[in-house]
Every structure is written in C-alpha cells, then in structure tokens.
Design a protein around this motif. Sequence first.
Motif, PDB file in Angstrom:
ATOM      1  N   LYS A   4      -4.500  -8.083  -5.553  1.00 51.69           N
ATOM      2  CA  LYS A   4      -4.146  -6.681  -5.425  1.00 51.69           C
ATOM      3  C   LYS A   4      -5.392  -5.876  -5.088  1.00 51.69           C
ATOM      4  O   LYS A   4      -6.429  -6.046  -5.723  1.00 51.69           O
ATOM      5  CB  LYS A   4      -3.526  -6.142  -6.722  1.00 51.69           C
ATOM      6  CG  LYS A   4      -2.131  -6.686  -7.016  1.00 51.69           C
ATOM      7  CD  LYS A   4      -1.544  -6.026  -8.246  1.00 51.69           C
ATOM      8  CE  LYS A   4      -0.125  -6.511  -8.511  1.00 51.69           C
ATOM      9  NZ  LYS A   4       0.460  -5.879  -9.716  1.00 51.69           N
ATOM     10  N   GLY A  32      -6.921  -8.194   1.450  1.00 56.75           N
ATOM     11  CA  GLY A  32      -5.490  -8.434   1.304  1.00 56.75           C
ATOM     12  C   GLY A  32      -4.664  -7.870   2.437  1.00 56.75           C
ATOM     13  O   GLY A  32      -3.437  -7.796   2.341  1.00 56.75           O
ATOM     14  N   GLY A  34      -4.547  -4.788   3.643  1.00 56.85           N
ATOM     15  CA  GLY A  34      -4.016  -3.439   3.471  1.00 56.85           C
ATOM     16  C   GLY A  34      -4.172  -2.593   4.719  1.00 56.85           C
ATOM     17  O   GLY A  34      -3.205  -2.005   5.209  1.00 56.85           O
ATOM     18  N   SER A  37      -2.372  -4.550   7.911  1.00 56.30           N
ATOM     19  CA  SER A  37      -0.909  -4.505   8.036  1.00 56.30           C
ATOM     20  C   SER A  37      -0.474  -3.231   8.760  1.00 56.30           C
ATOM     21  O   SER A  37       0.494  -3.249   9.539  1.00 56.30           O
ATOM     22  CB  SER A  37      -0.249  -4.589   6.658  1.00 56.30           C
ATOM     23  OG  SER A  37      -0.639  -3.507   5.834  1.00 56.30           O
ATOM     24  N   ALA A  61      -3.697 -14.250   0.620  1.00 61.70           N
ATOM     25  CA  ALA A  61      -2.935 -13.022   0.425  1.00 61.70           C
ATOM     26  C   ALA A  61      -2.641 -12.333   1.759  1.00 61.70           C
ATOM     27  O   ALA A  61      -1.527 -11.854   1.997  1.00 61.70           O
ATOM     28  CB  ALA A  61      -3.711 -12.075  -0.499  1.00 61.70           C
ATOM     29  N   ALA A  62      -3.638 -12.286   2.638  1.00 59.53           N
ATOM     30  CA  ALA A  62      -3.467 -11.633   3.943  1.00 59.53           C
ATOM     31  C   ALA A  62      -2.456 -12.377   4.806  1.00 59.53           C
ATOM     32  O   ALA A  62      -1.656 -11.760   5.519  1.00 59.53           O
ATOM     33  CB  ALA A  62      -4.808 -11.553   4.660  1.00 59.53           C
ATOM     34  N   ARG A  65       0.935 -11.320   3.667  1.00 56.01           N
ATOM     35  CA  ARG A  65       1.245  -9.922   3.979  1.00 56.01           C
ATOM     36  C   ARG A  65       1.467  -9.709   5.469  1.00 56.01           C
ATOM     37  O   ARG A  65       2.250  -8.844   5.877  1.00 56.01           O
ATOM     38  CB  ARG A  65       0.116  -9.026   3.481  1.00 56.01           C
ATOM     39  CG  ARG A  65       0.433  -7.540   3.594  1.00 56.01           C
ATOM     40  CD  ARG A  65      -0.492  -6.710   2.756  1.00 56.01           C
ATOM     41  NE  ARG A  65      -0.073  -5.315   2.715  1.00 56.01           N
ATOM     42  CZ  ARG A  65      -0.633  -4.390   1.941  1.00 56.01           C
ATOM     43  NH1 ARG A  65      -1.621  -4.720   1.130  1.00 56.01           N
ATOM     44  NH2 ARG A  65      -0.195  -3.142   1.964  1.00 56.01           N
TER      45      ARG A  65
END
Length: 317
Positions: A4, A32, A34, A37, A61-62, A65
Amino acid sequence: MEFKHTSVLLNEVIDNLNIKPDGIYLDGTLGGAGHSSHIAEKLTAGGHLYGIDQDEDAIKAATMRLEPFKDRVTIIRDNYENAVARLKELGVTGVDGILIDLGVSSYQLDAADRGFSYKYDAPLDMRMDRRQTLSAKEIINEWPESEIYHIIRDYGEDKFARNIAKHICIERQKKEIETTGELDRIVHESIPAKMRTKGGNPSKRTFQAIRIACNRELDVLQNSLDGMIDFLNPGGRFCVITFHSLEDRITKVNFKNNENPCTCPPEFPVCVCGKKSKGKVITRKPILPSQEELDNNTRSASAKLRVFEKAVTVDEK
C-alpha cells in the motif's frame, strides 16, 4: 503484507506530464503503480508505458494493478539509473514523458522486515533491491567512523553526526549491531536529553542517511537526470518528486543548467562556449501538496514536484 502506498502529488503529476493518448511514457520509480495506473488509463492502443522498479514487492503489486492495461504496459525490474539503456535495448528511441518519485515508499517504511524504520525492531537492512549485497548492517558495522560521520552529516544533515558515529563505533566493538532497535537506542543515547524531544524522533536523520548511502540514492539521481532529459522527445515533460533538500537541490540545479548551460563569463556580449539549451524549467518554484492532500496524507508534507520540458527545437544560443 499488502503493498500500500498513497501516490503523492498525483493530480499535479498527471496534469504536468501533458499525456498524449498515443505517447510513450516512463515511470522510473513504479512502486505500486499509483501514478502509472492513471497514466496508463489515458493511453490508447498506440501509446505505451514503461514502468521500472528495483523492488520485487513493488513489481508484484504493480503487475496486478496494471493488469487491465497490460496491452500498453511493460514492467522492468531494475534501478532507474539503467532505464534509458533498458528502453533502448527494447528499441525505444525516446519518450514523451518521464516521472521519478524519489525516496522510500510507505510500504517499505511499514514493512518491518525491510529494516527502513526506527518504529520497528527488525534486522538492519534498508535495501530497496534485496538482490544487492550491501545492507545497512554492513555500513553500520564495517565502514570507518569517519565515513559514517560524513554520511550522517551530509545525507542526514544532523548536527550531532560526529557523536552519533562515535557511539556507533563504540557499541559495535562490544557486539555487532544487528537491529533497527539497537541503532535507534544508540542514536538516542548520542544526543543530549534536552534535544531528543525536538523535531520528532532523533533517529529520523540517521536512518535517512544510512538508507541513502545503502541505496546510492543521490549518486543515482545525479547520474540519471541528464540522460533522461536527452531521452525525452521534443516537447516531452520530465517530472521529479523529491522528499528532502538534497534531492531537491540536485534536481533544481540540474534543470537550471539544462535550461541555461552557457558557461561564458557574464561580461561576454555573446555566447562562445557553444552549449545549447535543452529546454525550459516549467516550475520556477516547486509544486507543493495542497492542504487537502496534507490533511489526508501526512507523509506528503516534504514532497516537492519540479518539471522540465524538452525544447521542441534546440536553442541556437
């Protein structure tokens, strides 16, 4: 632990990248995803995003996502200092925008086993890329006192650096310093009691300094900026988010020098050095988080965004 991380200055970055649906973009510190995206969702089938990160957990994580955009995204595990070379290997000749979001992620700070934070008693590590051999433990236990002192003084900007380095070396002669808790205790004991209650946890600067040294953060930044600007397509934007004064100073000076590289004495009536401007600085002053963002994410407090735009035609100064 779930990866996160709240993306800092998200809207400001997206606005300043001037994203073209068919453009090519590089996120050199993917995390991640963020920021990425939001970049990817603005791209059409003709556009592409390259995301680079050296942290294995961030890559995982990426990847999840960015799954909805996998047809227009390529993820690479590496340090951003190698980004241009890696993209050239893939046949990319230039990009329309670059983002690097520096420092340590919230996930890395909150994952106790990574050893980035003084809040948890964990093995001294601090490696952003756990494939590398050098860790904070080696620095603390094996590097000369003079070098530890200079690291804490220069990277942590701590006025008690000499005393902290001295106490680290005294303690490591008794036994190997193995955990973040031990280092935190040593730092506290190295600082006068009346100063320990001022400016937050006194270990913050030392932990920052050791982390920067362990991951060569300032060297990587210094060595990467020129090459990334050169890799921008005409009109492309370069966004850099920094979190402390050392990073911000390096970025500010580099952008200024790329805008005006002339080294001729000011009394010269015309430029004779032949150095040409590569573009212009968009942010004369850095963009800071809004009050709303500060209220929602206290870790954004020290964030600064600087933006450089590549010249459409080279300035023939």
